[in-house]
Design a protein around this motif. Sequence first.
Motif, mmCIF file in Angstrom:
data_model
loop_
_atom_site.group_PDB
_atom_site.id
_atom_site.type_symbol
_atom_site.label_atom_id
_atom_site.label_comp_id
_atom_site.label_asym_id
_atom_site.label_seq_id
_atom_site.Cartn_x
_atom_site.Cartn_y
_atom_site.Cartn_z
ATOM 1 N N ARG A 1 0.824 -1.198 0.000
ATOM 2 C CA ARG A 1 0.000 0.000 0.000
ATOM 3 C C ARG A 1 0.866 1.260 0.000
ATOM 4 N N VAL A 2 1.915 1.257 0.800
ATOM 5 C CA VAL A 2 2.808 2.412 0.861
ATOM 6 C C VAL A 2 3.512 2.610 -0.479
ATOM 7 N N LEU B 1 2.424 1.781 -3.497
ATOM 8 C CA LEU B 1 1.475 2.319 -4.475
ATOM 9 C C LEU B 1 1.193 3.791 -4.212
ATOM 10 N N GLN B 2 1.054 4.150 -2.935
ATOM 11 C CA GLN B 2 0.793 5.550 -2.610
ATOM 12 C C GLN B 2 2.007 6.427 -2.922
ATOM 13 N N ALA B 3 3.213 5.907 -2.697
ATOM 14 C CA ALA B 3 4.422 6.650 -3.050
ATOM 15 C C ALA B 3 4.518 6.818 -4.561
ATOM 16 N N ALA C 1 2.032 6.907 -6.663
ATOM 17 C CA ALA C 1 1.020 7.885 -7.061
ATOM 18 C C ALA C 1 1.512 9.304 -6.807
ATOM 19 N N ALA C 2 2.183 9.538 -5.674
ATOM 20 C CA ALA C 2 2.692 10.874 -5.361
ATOM 21 C C ALA C 2 3.762 11.303 -6.360
ATOM 22 N N CYS D 1 -0.059 14.779 -2.141
ATOM 23 C CA CYS D 1 -0.262 13.332 -2.327
ATOM 24 C C CYS D 1 0.468 12.513 -1.263
ATOM 25 N N PHE D 2 1.602 13.017 -0.789
ATOM 26 C CA PHE D 2 2.321 12.322 0.281
ATOM 27 C C PHE D 2 1.552 12.357 1.592
ATOM 28 N N ARG E 1 -1.813 12.929 1.997
ATOM 29 C CA ARG E 1 -3.215 12.521 1.930
ATOM 30 C C ARG E 1 -3.500 11.189 2.627
ATOM 31 N N PRO E 2 -2.693 10.136 2.429
ATOM 32 C CA PRO E 2 -2.998 8.870 3.109
ATOM 33 C C PRO E 2 -2.909 8.939 4.628
ATOM 34 N N ARG F 1 7.188 5.576 4.411
ATOM 35 C CA ARG F 1 6.500 6.331 3.352
ATOM 36 C C ARG F 1 7.448 7.327 2.683
#
Length: 439
Positions: free
Chosen positions: A22-23, A25-27, A29-30, A108-109, A111-112, A127
């Motif tokens: 999850r981290v 994918l979120q990284a 995306a950012a 984006c960083f 937001r999660p 993260r």
Amino acid sequence: MTSSPLPTSARSSAPPSGLYARVALQALAAVVAGFVAMGVVAGLGLWAAGAADLPGGFTAVLAAVVVMASGGKVELSGDAGSLAGTQAELTAMPLTVTLVGALVTGFCFLRPLRHHAVTSARELLLRAAGVVVLWLAALAGISALARHDFPLTLGGGDAQDPLMDLFGDLLDAVNPTVGFRTDVGPTLFYGLLWILGVLAVALLVSRRTPLPPRLVRYQEPVRPAAFAMLLLLLAYVVVGLVIGIVVAATKGHAAETFAVLLLGLPNVTWIALGVGIGGSWQGKAEGPFGLPMPQVLDAVLRGGGDSPDLSTVDLSSLAAQDARAWWLLPVAAVLVLAAAFVAAVRSPARITLWQHALHLGVAFALTMLVAAPVTLVEAHFGLSVLGIGDLASLGGQVVLRPDVWKTAGFGLLWGLAFGFLGGLLASRVRRKGEVDQDT
């Protein structure tokens, strides 16, 4: 044989299932969102500047602008054969592209983390590491695209200058070129500092993002002042944007104006902030090209004529060219006071006036220590024939260097004074932690 359950401490320290994926994918995306935003703004700015007509080099120039906006280093080079030599260098940051990329990446960083009640230092580092690694990998890939050579055409029928036509004919025989390349080592180093700075500032200015328990005690003195300084910088950009749109609509040259807005608006407005509070820059402009900045600034930079000394860009020198420059002082006073008021309102009621002053003074000084150096511009292009000097009609230089410590010192003084005034104004407003006297 059954295994015994893990102790509570072991279970609590183990990472949740799927956290790493999850981290990651979120990284990703950012990073993607940040680079896409930078690419869109840079592309629009280059298009407005007419770079779309470059012979096969638009993609490379776009990549170079993004690299420079990320703190990278792009080197210029030239080849004119054995008859002539070219010297070129460029140091500048397209700060509109930089600012947009920083805002999108930071958002984006964070937001999660917004809906987390708490966060651990381990998760926060995980993260941040994911974003940093992916950012540097993407920057390395873009750096590989930021390389191109353009043919250099001289002469061309100027009846007033037969000597230049002769040099043009001679140099055309050896196909002179000028180009650029990314210096990968410094680019990755400064890119690392850039992304670490973006993530650190994002955490400093966010009100809702939880911090690890050991850092919570620094939240109250740091975050309100940091947010106020970001708001101050953005306010100057917004004011400059409004002025730029009005100029484009009423004065003509709309494409050139929008090119400046999309590529270098903070380069202008943050200088206006520094000059407005008493800071200064040193600079000089020579030759046929100059800065895509207001004429009053260009006039000051060319005021030294052929003197080797740099001209001082400050409130008095700008006002000597245009008396309207004095407006930079009251504009700075109003906007800094507004920022101080916001910082005080976002601070707990128990913070005293001298603490407001100290927090804002330190924050403003640090802000100018960061904002002033990134406005640095150094550009030089020269063509020497048979090793003798620069051709006057082809060479030139533009230099604009901030007096960093002087500007930061004025930032400290202004922050102390207006932090105190902002605290006084905020004393009439209900704030966090305040209770009624009747209860």
